[in-house]
Design an enzyme around this catalytic site. Sequence first.
Site, PDB file in Angstrom:
ATOM      1  N   ASP A 150      31.748 -10.352  59.359  1.00 56.36           N
ATOM      2  CA  ASP A 150      30.624  -9.025  60.333  1.00 56.36           C
ATOM      3  C   ASP A 150      31.454  -9.536  61.597  1.00 56.36           C
ATOM      4  O   ASP A 150      30.713 -10.181  61.401  1.00 56.36           O
ATOM      5  CB  ASP A 150      29.468  -9.600  59.146  1.00 56.36           C
ATOM      6  CG  ASP A 150      29.417  -9.308  58.259  1.00 56.36           C
ATOM      7  OD1 ASP A 150      28.937  -9.529  57.084  1.00 56.36           O
ATOM      8  OD2 ASP A 150      29.182  -7.907  57.947  1.00 56.36           O
TER       9      ASP A 150
ATOM     10  N   HIS B 112      34.483  -5.950  59.465  1.00 52.59           N
ATOM     11  CA  HIS B 112      33.137  -4.725  59.476  1.00 52.59           C
ATOM     12  C   HIS B 112      33.114  -4.829  60.642  1.00 52.59           C
ATOM     13  O   HIS B 112      31.877  -5.545  61.190  1.00 52.59           O
ATOM     14  CB  HIS B 112      32.741  -5.294  58.363  1.00 52.59           C
ATOM     15  CG  HIS B 112      31.307  -4.672  58.079  1.00 52.59           C
ATOM     16  ND1 HIS B 112      30.207  -4.449  57.758  1.00 52.59           N
ATOM     17  CD2 HIS B 112      31.183  -2.822  58.016  1.00 52.59           C
ATOM     18  CE1 HIS B 112      29.587  -3.866  57.395  1.00 52.59           C
ATOM     19  NE2 HIS B 112      29.544  -3.149  58.312  1.00 52.59           N
TER      20      HIS B 112
ATOM     21  N   ASP C  85      29.037  -3.499  50.354  1.00 51.21           N
ATOM     22  CA  ASP C  85      28.448  -4.489  50.429  1.00 51.21           C
ATOM     23  C   ASP C  85      26.944  -4.754  50.765  1.00 51.21           C
ATOM     24  O   ASP C  85      26.519  -3.822  51.229  1.00 51.21           O
ATOM     25  CB  ASP C  85      28.820  -4.479  52.449  1.00 51.21           C
ATOM     26  CG  ASP C  85      28.475  -5.805  53.146  1.00 51.21           C
ATOM     27  OD1 ASP C  85      29.140  -5.243  54.291  1.00 51.21           O
ATOM     28  OD2 ASP C  85      27.524  -6.540  52.760  1.00 51.21           O
TER      29      ASP C  85
ATOM     30  N   SER D  89      23.702 -13.244  47.840  1.00 51.11           N
ATOM     31  CA  SER D  89      22.363 -13.604  46.475  1.00 51.11           C
ATOM     32  C   SER D  89      23.602 -13.938  45.695  1.00 51.11           C
ATOM     33  O   SER D  89      23.616 -13.507  44.711  1.00 51.11           O
ATOM     34  CB  SER D  89      21.970 -12.072  46.710  1.00 51.11           C
ATOM     35  OG  SER D  89      23.179 -11.253  46.535  1.00 51.11           O
TER      36      SER D  89
HETATM   37  C1  DX5 Z   1      25.081  -6.974  56.206  1.00 53.52           C
HETATM   38  C2  DX5 Z   1      25.914  -8.448  56.044  1.00 53.52           C
HETATM   39  C3  DX5 Z   1      25.760  -8.938  54.721  1.00 53.52           C
HETATM   40  C4  DX5 Z   1      26.280  -9.688  54.388  1.00 53.52           C
HETATM   41  C5  DX5 Z   1      25.937 -10.325  52.953  1.00 53.52           C
HETATM   42  O1  DX5 Z   1      25.535  -6.367  57.741  1.00 53.52           O
HETATM   43  O2  DX5 Z   1      27.475  -7.219  55.547  1.00 53.52           O
HETATM   44  O3  DX5 Z   1      25.726  -7.829  53.774  1.00 53.52           O
HETATM   45  O4  DX5 Z   1      28.228  -9.469  55.225  1.00 53.52           O
HETATM   46  O5  DX5 Z   1      25.158 -10.841  52.650  1.00 53.52           O
HETATM   47  P1  DX5 Z   1      24.717 -10.607  51.761  1.00 53.52           P
HETATM   48  O6  DX5 Z   1      24.863 -10.884  50.353  1.00 53.52           O
HETATM   49  O7  DX5 Z   1      23.120 -11.872  51.614  1.00 53.52           O
HETATM   50  O8  DX5 Z   1      23.242  -8.999  51.596  1.00 53.52           O
END
Ligand code: DX5
Length: 225
Positions: free
Chosen positions: A35, A66, A176, A200
Site C-alpha cells: 500500500d 497499490h 482489498d 482480518s
Molecule cells: C486499505 C488497505 C487495507 C489493507 C488490508 O487501503 O489496502 O485494505 O491492505 O487491511 P484489512 O484486511 O485490515 O482491510
Amino acid sequence: MSKKISVSMMCADHMRIEDSIRAFEAADVEYLYIDIMDGHFVPNITLGTDFCRALKKETPVPLDIHLMIEEPENRLGWFDFGAKDIVSVHAESTKHLQRVLCAVRSRGARAFAALNPATPLSVVDYMLDDIDGVLVMCVNPGYAGQKLIPSTIDKIRDLRRLLDERGRPDILIEADGNVSFENAGRISKAGADIFVAGTSSVFQQGTSCIQEGIEKLQAAISPEM
Ligand code: DX5
C-alpha cells in the site's frame, strides 16, 4: 482461474518483517501487497519506494503495488517494478487513467485499474484492452482494520458478469479491504481471483501463525469441490 493471495505488508509486523517474508515464501503466497499512500489521495502515509526496492532485493515473491497517490503519471518512475509485478492505479487519482495504465505496461508490469467503493464499473467500460485486472476496494482506502462495505460484493459479481459477457475471463478481479475468513467465501463466489490478506485474516494472530492464517484463507476462497 486459480485463486491467489496477496498479503498486505502494511499489516505485517514491521519489527519482524524478515520473519514474515520467510513465512510468506514458505506458504507460497502469490504476491506481497504494497500500500503506497501519499497523505493526499488518502488520509494516511504508509510504505514507500525504498521499502519496495528493499523487498525486490529480499525476496522473489512478486509485488502487488497499490498506488493511492495523486498524479501517479508523474511518479511511476519512482518505483522499480517488473514483469511479474502488478501495479494498481486508482481511476479517481488521475485525469488520464488510460495513459497511466499504458505506462505501467510499458514498464513491464501488469496494469490494474483500482476503483473506490463509490466508483462505478462504467469507468473500465472502454479500458478492457488496457488492463490486466481490476482492484475492487471493499473499504474506503487508507486504513487497515475497516469493515467491508456490503455493496462491493455486488460490484464484484457485476464486474465478473460484465467481463464474462465481454469475453474477457482473462481480466482478473482483486478484492482489498476486510477480506476476513468470514467474508472471503462470499467474495470468492462473487468472482474475485486475488484476495488481499490483512488484519482480518492472515495477520489476525501475529507473525507466528501466518502459515495457519494463509491455509485458513486458502480454504475459505477455494471453490467448493
Ligand atoms: C486499505 C488497505 C487495507 C489493507 C488490508 O487501503 O489496502 O485494505 O491492505 O487491511 P484489512 O484486511 O485490515 O482491510
